[in-house]
Design a protein around this motif. Sequence first.
Motif, short mmCIF file in Angstrom:
data_model
loop_
_atom_site.label_atom_id
_atom_site.label_comp_id
_atom_site.label_asym_id
_atom_site.label_seq_id
_atom_site.Cartn_x
_atom_site.Cartn_y
_atom_site.Cartn_z
N HIS A 114 0.79 -1.23 0.00
CA HIS A 114 0.00 0.00 0.00
C HIS A 114 0.83 1.28 0.00
O HIS A 114 0.27 2.36 -0.18
CB HIS A 114 -0.94 0.00 1.20
CG HIS A 114 -1.97 -1.10 1.16
ND1 HIS A 114 -3.08 -1.04 0.36
CD2 HIS A 114 -2.01 -2.29 1.79
CE1 HIS A 114 -3.79 -2.16 0.52
NE2 HIS A 114 -3.16 -2.94 1.38
N TYR A 149 4.76 1.01 -3.59
CA TYR A 149 4.46 1.21 -5.00
C TYR A 149 3.31 2.19 -5.16
O TYR A 149 2.26 2.03 -4.55
CB TYR A 149 4.10 -0.11 -5.67
CG TYR A 149 5.26 -1.07 -5.78
CD1 TYR A 149 6.12 -1.01 -6.85
CD2 TYR A 149 5.48 -2.03 -4.81
CE1 TYR A 149 7.18 -1.89 -6.97
CE2 TYR A 149 6.53 -2.92 -4.91
CZ TYR A 149 7.38 -2.85 -5.99
OH TYR A 149 8.42 -3.72 -6.10
N ASP A 152 1.99 2.88 -8.22
CA ASP A 152 1.26 2.51 -9.43
C ASP A 152 1.09 1.00 -9.46
O ASP A 152 2.06 0.26 -9.50
CB ASP A 152 2.05 2.99 -10.66
CG ASP A 152 1.35 2.66 -11.96
OD1 ASP A 152 0.23 2.11 -11.91
OD2 ASP A 152 1.91 2.97 -13.03
N LYS A 153 -0.15 0.55 -9.45
CA LYS A 153 -0.40 -0.90 -9.41
C LYS A 153 0.13 -1.64 -10.63
O LYS A 153 0.42 -2.83 -10.57
CB LYS A 153 -1.90 -1.16 -9.25
CG LYS A 153 -2.45 -0.80 -7.88
CD LYS A 153 -3.91 -1.18 -7.75
CE LYS A 153 -4.45 -0.87 -6.36
NZ LYS A 153 -5.86 -1.28 -6.21
N SER A 166 4.60 -7.49 -4.84
CA SER A 166 3.73 -6.45 -5.38
C SER A 166 2.50 -7.05 -6.05
O SER A 166 1.51 -6.36 -6.29
CB SER A 166 4.49 -5.59 -6.40
OG SER A 166 4.87 -6.35 -7.53
N MET A 177 -1.01 -6.50 -4.62
CA MET A 177 -1.76 -5.27 -4.82
C MET A 177 -3.00 -5.53 -5.66
O MET A 177 -4.00 -4.82 -5.55
CB MET A 177 -0.90 -4.21 -5.52
CG MET A 177 0.23 -3.66 -4.68
SD MET A 177 1.00 -2.24 -5.50
CE MET A 177 1.65 -3.00 -6.97
N VAL A 178 -2.93 -6.55 -6.54
CA VAL A 178 -4.03 -6.80 -7.46
C VAL A 178 -4.65 -8.18 -7.29
O VAL A 178 -5.69 -8.48 -7.87
CB VAL A 178 -3.57 -6.64 -8.92
CG1 VAL A 178 -3.09 -5.20 -9.18
CG2 VAL A 178 -2.48 -7.64 -9.27
N ALA A 193 -9.53 -5.27 -9.84
CA ALA A 193 -8.34 -5.41 -10.68
C ALA A 193 -8.59 -6.35 -11.85
O ALA A 193 -7.65 -6.81 -12.50
CB ALA A 193 -7.16 -5.89 -9.84
#
Length: 629
Positions: A27, A30, A32-33, A135, A138-139, A191
Amino acid sequence: MTADTVSAPETRAFEADVSKLLHMMVHSVYSDKDVFLRELISNAADACEKLRYEAISNPALFGDDPQPRITLNLDKEAGTIVVEDNGIGMTAADMGETLGTIARSGTKAFMDKLVAEKDGEGQQLIGQFGVGFYSAFMVAGRVDVVSRRAGTDKAASWSSDGQGTYTIAPVDVADAPARGTRVTLHLLDDAKTYAERYTVERIVKAQSGHVPVPIFVKEQGSEEEEHQVADGAALWTKLKSEISEEDYADFYRSVAGQFDKPALTLHYRTEGRHEYSVLTFIPETKPFDLFDPDRKGRIKLYVRRVFITDEAEILPRYLRFVRGLVDSADLPLNMSREMIQDSPVLSAIQKGVSNRVLSELDKLAGSEPERYAAIWENFGAVLKEGLYEDFERRDQLLGLARFKSTTSNGGWRSLKDYAASLKENQTAIYYATGTDLERIAQSPQLEGFKARGIEVLLLPDQVDSFWTTIGVDYEGKPFKSVTQGATDLSLIPLTEGGAASEAHATEEVSDFIAFAKRVLADQVSDVRVSDRLTTSAVCIVASENAMDLQLEKMLASAGRAPERVKPVLEVNAGHALIAKLGEASGSEEDRSDLAFLLLDEARIAEGEPPADPRAFAERLERLMARALV
């Protein structure tokens, strides 16, 4: 039981602080996802490169599949995206060591590694599963990894929802890649667009289109065969002789987001202490964001052909119109790879690329002046910011600078040209600033210079009012505003047919000037005879130690008005109107009206309104009434 001997699913718990750390990364680290796909592709490309290296001594590792590849399988209905490579692969032990880096090392060890990386002493984190791999959460609500190490007959899986545990289990080789790793992301509801072909291809082309491994996309449920979106060949790594102008133009359009052609292409590679490749372009037309207040550059940074950021501060802000990329193999990065660290390598790249761009512009200016003039026409106003900001390269930038002048007939003149045309006894480079070239050229303050054939630079850009005031000189000649201080023009002979103002006023004119100085004392610091006027009656100039009139005006319009310094009113003693005013009789009120009207005339000629419009109108009415009597 260790990861080496896993024969049944084994669930392991993250350490207490690791979940918090993972949450912070997902969170906060990064912004930008989209970067999750870049990270997974980077890991896959690294795995292919590791196989290529190990196969040098053990060619059997390639089996019957020697060509590296990365495949992205998209399933929109199931809401999944799969990133699969045919690289070196992992054993169960490797998964415990690699994917479990954070869990195994604990927060303190992980942070120690980040600190070491920050100081440039630790092993770089690029291409390692761990930071970049996570990462994906994140999605994705769950991430499944299945892998088979090249040259082995066993496969294993790793699975986690990123909440507190992960599971390692053996997998039948029939359900695993023949070699390499398959990462499956079960996408979150917000996402699901990442399972769409258009979205994925856009991200790949923008962020991973130049990794050294071909990338293919396959869409489940589509009758189309898999589609290649990256060929694994980076344009900037090829020889210039192998690249056509159209290839460069196509690449420029993709990397710059422009639709024109490059006006100048710079492609080279440095070797030695620091190795990096550069491919940059100067646009043919002005980018829409050229004068964006943020003034960010548009140089993309790659490390080993993996995209890092498109906001790397490689070039100074006054070269922000340059588009392109730099690819370094040894530049230190922080853990998210979105911000590059300050380092000697970065400094060397910044200095080297900046100097090379300016050097290429200098070469172009000498060999193809018309092409260079077109570039200056578009970007000269930005390049001149460097005269104010970059002391180290100021002389180089002064050599690149081009100007319109009172003698250039609309063409561009260099300071070298100007220096070659200096007049006898001329001790300064004269200039006039403003907001409109035509209006500047008509300024009354230029009249005396024209009468003597003295060239005056016409400077219509906002930055001109700044760089000219910081003590810049060229070949020992300082820059001097024609609207500031005394000019000493009497030391420079007139050209044949040139007219000058009367150097000494008549007694009547002197009396009127003394009177005007007294009644205008609240408005001006002095009223004096001018040696810069030939046809106009009056003009206003800044006093010797005051701020240039245009700069003062500009700061005031920006809400940063400096402390008011009264200007000087200069009078053309040889002008017929001034002579008449000296001879005119009348009341003190009448003469006062005339003095104020002269000052307002000078202000209007300068493009300014009268200081008091109502009082100006009343004086004008009284003057007209007297004239009609």
